[in-house]
Design an enzyme around this catalytic site. Structure first.
Site, mmCIF file in Angstrom:
data_model
loop_
_atom_site.group_PDB
_atom_site.id
_atom_site.type_symbol
_atom_site.label_atom_id
_atom_site.label_comp_id
_atom_site.label_asym_id
_atom_site.label_seq_id
_atom_site.Cartn_x
_atom_site.Cartn_y
_atom_site.Cartn_z
ATOM 1 N N ALA A 1 15.647 25.286 -8.847
ATOM 2 C CA ALA A 1 16.911 26.225 -8.066
ATOM 3 C C ALA A 1 17.365 27.297 -9.050
ATOM 4 O O ALA A 1 16.663 26.761 -10.609
ATOM 5 C CB ALA A 1 18.296 24.640 -7.863
ATOM 6 N N LYS B 1 20.559 29.956 -2.452
ATOM 7 C CA LYS B 1 21.076 28.897 -2.542
ATOM 8 C C LYS B 1 22.793 29.790 -3.058
ATOM 9 O O LYS B 1 22.290 30.536 -3.891
ATOM 10 C CB LYS B 1 20.534 28.936 -3.808
ATOM 11 N N ILE C 1 15.267 28.449 -15.916
ATOM 12 C CA ILE C 1 14.667 29.961 -15.452
ATOM 13 C C ILE C 1 15.684 30.385 -15.834
ATOM 14 O O ILE C 1 14.952 31.900 -16.407
ATOM 15 C CB ILE C 1 14.866 30.658 -14.240
ATOM 16 N N THR D 1 5.856 28.614 -15.489
ATOM 17 C CA THR D 1 6.744 29.186 -14.885
ATOM 18 C C THR D 1 7.286 29.834 -16.063
ATOM 19 O O THR D 1 7.226 31.284 -15.805
ATOM 20 C CB THR D 1 8.446 28.794 -14.663
ATOM 21 N N ALA D 2 7.705 29.462 -16.584
ATOM 22 C CA ALA D 2 7.720 30.379 -18.279
ATOM 23 C C ALA D 2 6.424 31.860 -18.728
ATOM 24 O O ALA D 2 6.281 32.746 -19.066
ATOM 25 C CB ALA D 2 8.392 29.947 -19.946
ATOM 26 N N GLY E 1 1.074 28.242 -18.406
ATOM 27 C CA GLY E 1 0.912 29.158 -17.257
ATOM 28 C C GLY E 1 1.592 28.341 -16.654
ATOM 29 O O GLY E 1 1.992 28.532 -15.542
ATOM 30 N N PRO F 1 30.269 27.294 -6.610
ATOM 31 C CA PRO F 1 29.309 29.039 -6.291
ATOM 32 C C PRO F 1 29.199 29.659 -6.769
ATOM 33 O O PRO F 1 30.022 29.682 -8.369
ATOM 34 C CB PRO F 1 30.997 29.510 -4.946
#
Lengths: 511, 519
Positions: free
Chosen positions: B51, B79, B347, B15-16, B13, B97
């Site tokens: 991030a 960001k 992510i 982030t993934a 459980g 960037p």
């Protein structure tokens, strides 16, 4: 890093394009524009018969729009000067039980709830709905009705989904790009090619000896030296093949054809905004119509059909008694290297993959733009040529796959030719695509692909390659809602197609 | 056709796991599918991936999430890019960037013009020609503008956020869509005796959870994909030798920066991720060249605020699971591979895998053709990210430690060497469509780490030297002016996200693109 020297000259100071015609002039025009203002002298050797022989009419994919834009050409002037017509879709007749199908360049339908449209179409088909896939394409419906208009600029409008190319008169296009190139400072010499000289040590071409025919003699002597040579001499491949010895790899086992019988007739009104491809007993027939001409071509293999029978077959499918028939042999294949030493091959000197949807001029435009992107700044350009060859080979491979698919889609014709075709080996790429598609309509992504997965799906579904299963995620949706959406989409598209003007009326407004 | 799968089980459980649950919940609904997520409060999540890259906005948009509410609930900041310090050599810094440099002139990319100007003596770094860089450095933020002709449309943005709060946020979202959560540890996995397919999981409580499709989000260990199915792992540690990390949050000491920091250290690098209320920190390092204690000490010394928790030690091996999809198990997240978070790709890779799983969603027959295609796509994504990460290490002139001497001289993948050769010769960036890092990113790192081509594209010379100077000046001045007009990052956060769910949806559309949202 090298020090900057404002007097430094660009490396290739002279480029010679050997062979004129539509191939040579398209290439020269691209270089003339891409290198304009850089003091590179570009010379086209118009060596008569030593040029790429293209059919009188050709078709150009939507990539031609980008090409024209990059060269700063106004479409209106292009259309009216070349007497080109528009090209919204490819019309397939009698492909695997589908008597009549239009394959557009644009995507079918709309994504709904984040799920690709094709998933819904497959679902609906599996539930017994026999609506042809091209009923979900405004481009296809518009083509079917013989209509045309430019896409709307408004991204929210259904009319923005139209996408098109051109059907062109080859000689007019050659003349158009010739005038354009000369306007950009490209020189032209009418001559015969006598010989090609190679440097013993580097293996580069050092010069081409010509016999000048016209009055260019005061400016050029008979020995034309250059830094780069573009071989546009067609199948003869005078430079890349005959002089540099780069071999030509046959693709006949995948694309089994080696000869064309064709005829061209003048027409009064612009014809259909589509080309038509129909299987014949020993190959395919393709019909192309510009504003001024209609062309029929039968591509076949001489092991299975005599020239006379090919001609008779074309005569029967064409009720013009005064038509003249011509024959052109060809050899499908590709050069093992497209850029070798200081020579770049274009047109048939580089390869010939037949003209189903992507034809020679498309490949020439693509090659010329690629060369401008990778244009060498110095004599050390091995990596430029390596990348050029890698990208070209990638482009060719996918097109070979797509063109072979045409052959492999003919499953219901009985003749020795089609029996032979059925037993030919599939390219790895085509076999892979068919395996993923046949399971549940997935089309793999490949880099360097000319046609989108959507175009592949369009062809496959048009040819009745319905996958075994559809995307099960569609089942999570509401059946009633999906059905309603599909009906609504079809109606919206067919209503919109009715509002579009007839192709020849639209074109008339240009002339 | 009634061979649909019915029961989906997500193991893990973090982030993934919750991203998978949320997306599957959204796409599958709860009428025909049962989705269960098993997690144990006793097993920590790694969650260093605080991030992100701009693609996360597309994920949120697809789920119909209010961006401001999301920011408020996850403690997020904006960001604009990542600052790399000390990578090429000590004392160097550049920002990569989420945006484009300058503009294309005569069909030739801007970096070729910049290169010629540099040869002519121009001192301004290429970052001065990218609004994303200039705004980040000035600690400014605003949404990109929907005017294709304006330089203010040539950047995108992502977030720094608290990944554990994001998991909580997505848990609420998922549960509202019928995803069931089971608390507990998996103690046993039952497989089909012939096919080896996973059939059910037994929890510590004795409860048995039966499934048709298992999504393995169990982290590095790969409870199903590896421990059960023995899928195998392709080791990339000879190219990306870092194998440990220590993470620790610290007190906020100043207004949050609109960019991530990645600071090279003696045997690895340190991240600094500014959230609204605290700062995430950590060091990634190679245990062969340093010790845990030395890194811990160095990390604590380099915090700009008081640590807010104990040090979290993490071990990993860079590489990729040989198949992310094996039998009826799909690995998403760290169970499918580990690439250090140098470019905030974790992510993104989760998101890609979820997107592909939905696109290739299986039927009960689990045809291998479709699974193979999934694996081919995932491999391509991982390998392209891998090459890009390796470039950060191999393009260095540092030789001050054994670690840097190793990475400087290590053999690199052929695919990367070819890209570098192409660029070095004439500034050509290898063209491809798939993969998250395209031309501007490669240019950022090549130039940022002193890989300069020998030549620029010859068509640059269509502009006279004066025209070139003039155009570059105009772009630089315009960018500086545009950045000047932007609100500060702090103001932007206040203005946009402090109203949370009640705020109007003023944010721009999202795109699966690192550099632009309007295209």
């Amino acid at each position: 890093m090298l020090e900057y020297n404002s007097d430094e000259k660009l490396y290739p100071q002279r480029i010679v394009v050997v062979g004129a015609g539509a191939v040579g002039w398209t290439f020269a025009a691209t270089l003339g524009n891409g290198l304009n203002g850089l003091n590179v002298e570009i010379v086209v050797l118009d060596c008569g018969v030593n040029r790429d022989q293209l059919l009188p009419c050709n078709s150009a994919t939507p990539a031609a729009l980008t090409f024209n834009k990059m060269l700063g050409v106004d479409e209106k002037s292009f259309i009216s000067q070349t007497k080109s017509a528009y090209f919204l879709a490819t019309h397939y007749k009698n492909i695997s039980g589908n008597s009549d199908y239009f394959m557009p360049f644009s995507e079918h339908g709309f994504m709904m709830n984040g799920i690709a449209f094709s998933s819904y179409a497959l679902y609906s088909h599996a539930k017994g709905d026999n609506t042809a896939y091209d009923f979900y394409s405004l481009s296809a419906l518009t083509a079917r009705l013989g209509r045309f208009r430019h896409p709307s600029d408004n991204a929210n409008s259904l009319l923005s989904t139209l996408d098109y190319g051109f059907q062109i008169n080859t000689n007019n296009v050659a003349a158009y790009w010739r005038a354009y190139a000369i306007g950009k400072g490209v020189h032209e010499i009418s001559c015969e090619i006598k010989s090609v000289q190679i440097d013993d040590i580097s293996g580069d071409i050092t010069s081409v000896t010509i016999d000048s025919l016209a009055d260019n003699k005061q400016k050029y002597n008979n020995l034309i030296a250059a830094d780069l040579y573009i071989d546009c001499t067609g199948e003869q491949a005078l430079l890349i093949g005959k002089s540099l010895g780069v071999k030509y790899d046959s693709l006949e086992s995948y694309l089994p054809a080696n000869r064309q019988c064709y005829t061209t007739m003048p027409i009064q009104h612009a014809g259909a905004p589509y080309t038509t491809i129909t299987p014949a007993p020993s190959g395919f027939i393709k019909e192309t119509t510009t504003q001024t001409s209609k062309q029929l071509v039968y591509s076949y293999h001489t092991d299975f059909l005599t020239d006379n029978d090919a001609m008779l077959f074309l005569q029967n499918s064409n009720n013009n008694a005064s038509a003249e028939y011509h024959f052109m042999p060809f050899s499908v294949g590709n050069r093992a290297e497209f850029w070798c030493k200081n020579c770049i091959a274009a047109g048939r000197a580089a390869g010939y993959l037949q003209d189903f949807v992507i034809d020679q001029l498309h490949l020439v435009q693509s090659a010329a733009l690629r060369l401008v992107t990778l244009f060498p700044a110095t004599k050390q350009y091995e990596i430029n040529s390596k990348e050029y060859n890698r990208l070209t080979m990638l482009e060719y491979q996918h097109i070979i796959d797509f063109h072979q698919l045409h052959y492999k889609s003919i499953r219901d014709l009985k003749s020795p030719y089609w029996e032979y075709v059925n037993n030919t080996v599939m390219t790895h790429g085509l076999a892979h695509r068919l395996s993923t598609f046949s399971k549940r309509g997935v089309l793999p992504f490949y880099e360097g692909e000319t046609l989108s997965p959507g175009t592949w799906a369009s062809f496959l579904l048009g040819a009745n390659f319905w996958p075994e299963a559809y995307d099960p995620i569609v089942d999570a949706g509401d059946v009633q809602w999906i059905t309603e959406q599909l009906i609504k989409m079809r109606k919206m598209m067919s209503d919109a197609a009715q509002t579009i003007p007839l192709h020849h009326d639209y074109l008339r407004s240009f002339n | 056709m009634n061979n649909n799968i019915v029961n989906l089980v997500i193991v893990g459980g973090g982030t993934a796991g919750w991203m998978s649950a949320a997306a599957l919940g959204k796409f599958l609904g709860n009428k025909k599918y049962n989705i269960t997520l098993i997690e144990s409060e006793l097993i920590g999540t790694v969650g260093v991936g605080e991030a992100t890259v701009p693609h996360i906005r597309f994920f949120n948009e697809t789920l119909g999430i209010n961006e401001n509410e999301f920011m408020q609930k996850t403690n997020a900041t904006y960001k604009l890019g990542i600052e790399f310090s000390n990578w090429a050599k000590k004392g160097d810094a550049y920002i990569h960037p989420f945006g484009i440099y300058g503009k294309t002139i005569n069909d030739v990319s801007f970096h070729h013009y910049w290169l010629k100007a540099k040869m002519m003596g121009n001192q301004f770094p290429i970052g001065d020609y990218a609004l994303g860089v200039v705004a980040a450095a000035a600690e400014k933020f605003n949404y990109p503008n929907n005017d294709a002709n304006s330089l203010s449309s040539k950047y995108s943005y992502a977030f720094h956020f608290d990944a554990s709060l994001y998991a909580v946020f997505l848990r609420e979202y998922s549960e509202a869509r019928g995803v069931k959560r089971k608390e507990g540890k998996v103690v046993q996995v039952q497989q089909h005796p012939d096919s080896g397919f996973v059939q059910s999981l037994t929890l510590e409580s004795g409860e048995v959870i039966v499934g048709d499709l298992f999504v393995d989000c169990s982290g590095f260990r790969g409870l199903l994909i590896e421990q059960t199915l023995n899928t195998g792992y392709e080791d990339w540690s000879h190219w990306l030798p870092c194998d440990r990390a220590i993470a620790v949050p610290s007190e906020k000491t100043s207004v949050p920066l609109p960019y991530t920091k990645a600071i090279a250290r003696d045997a690895g690098w340190q991240w600094r991720i500014p959230l609204q209320s605290r700062t995430g920190n950590g060091q990634v390092y190679c245990s062969h060249y340093t010790s845990d204690d030395a890194v811990a000490e160095n990390l604590l010394e380099n915090l700009d605020g008081k640590p807010l928790a104990n040090l979290n030690h993490i071990r990993f091996q860079t590489g990729r699971r040989k198949k992310s999809w094996n039998k009826n198990c799909v690995a998403i997240g760290l169970s499918s591979g580990f690439l250090e978070p140098l470019e905030s790709t974790s992510i993104y890779l989760i998101q890609m895998a979820i997107t592909k799983l939905i696109e290739y969603f299986p039927r009960a027959d689990f045809d291998t053709v479709t699974a193979d295609e999934f694996n081919r796509d995932i491999t391509m994504e991982y390998e392209r990210v891998r090459d890009f990460l390796i470039l950060h290490y191999s393009a260095t002139s540092r030789d001050d430690t054994e670690f840097w001497r190793y990475v400087k001289n290590m053999p690199i993948p052929k695919s990367l060497q070819y890209k570098i050769d192409l660029f070095r010769h004439q500034g050509h960036v290898e063209q491809y469509k798939r993969g998250m890092f395209l031309d501007p990113s490669w240019v950022a790192v090549y130039f940022g780490q002193n890989i300069f081509p020998q030549h620029y594209h010859p068509a640059v010379n269509k502009l006279s030297d004066d025209e070139l100077r003039h155009q570059l000046n105009a772009i630089r001045q315009q960018i500086s002016m545009l950045a000047e007009k932007m609100p500060s990052h702090e103001q932007a956060i206040k203005q946009y996200c402090h109203q949370g769910a009640n705020s109007p949806s003023s944010w721009p559309p999202a795109a699966m693109n690192l550099y632009e949202v309007f295209s």
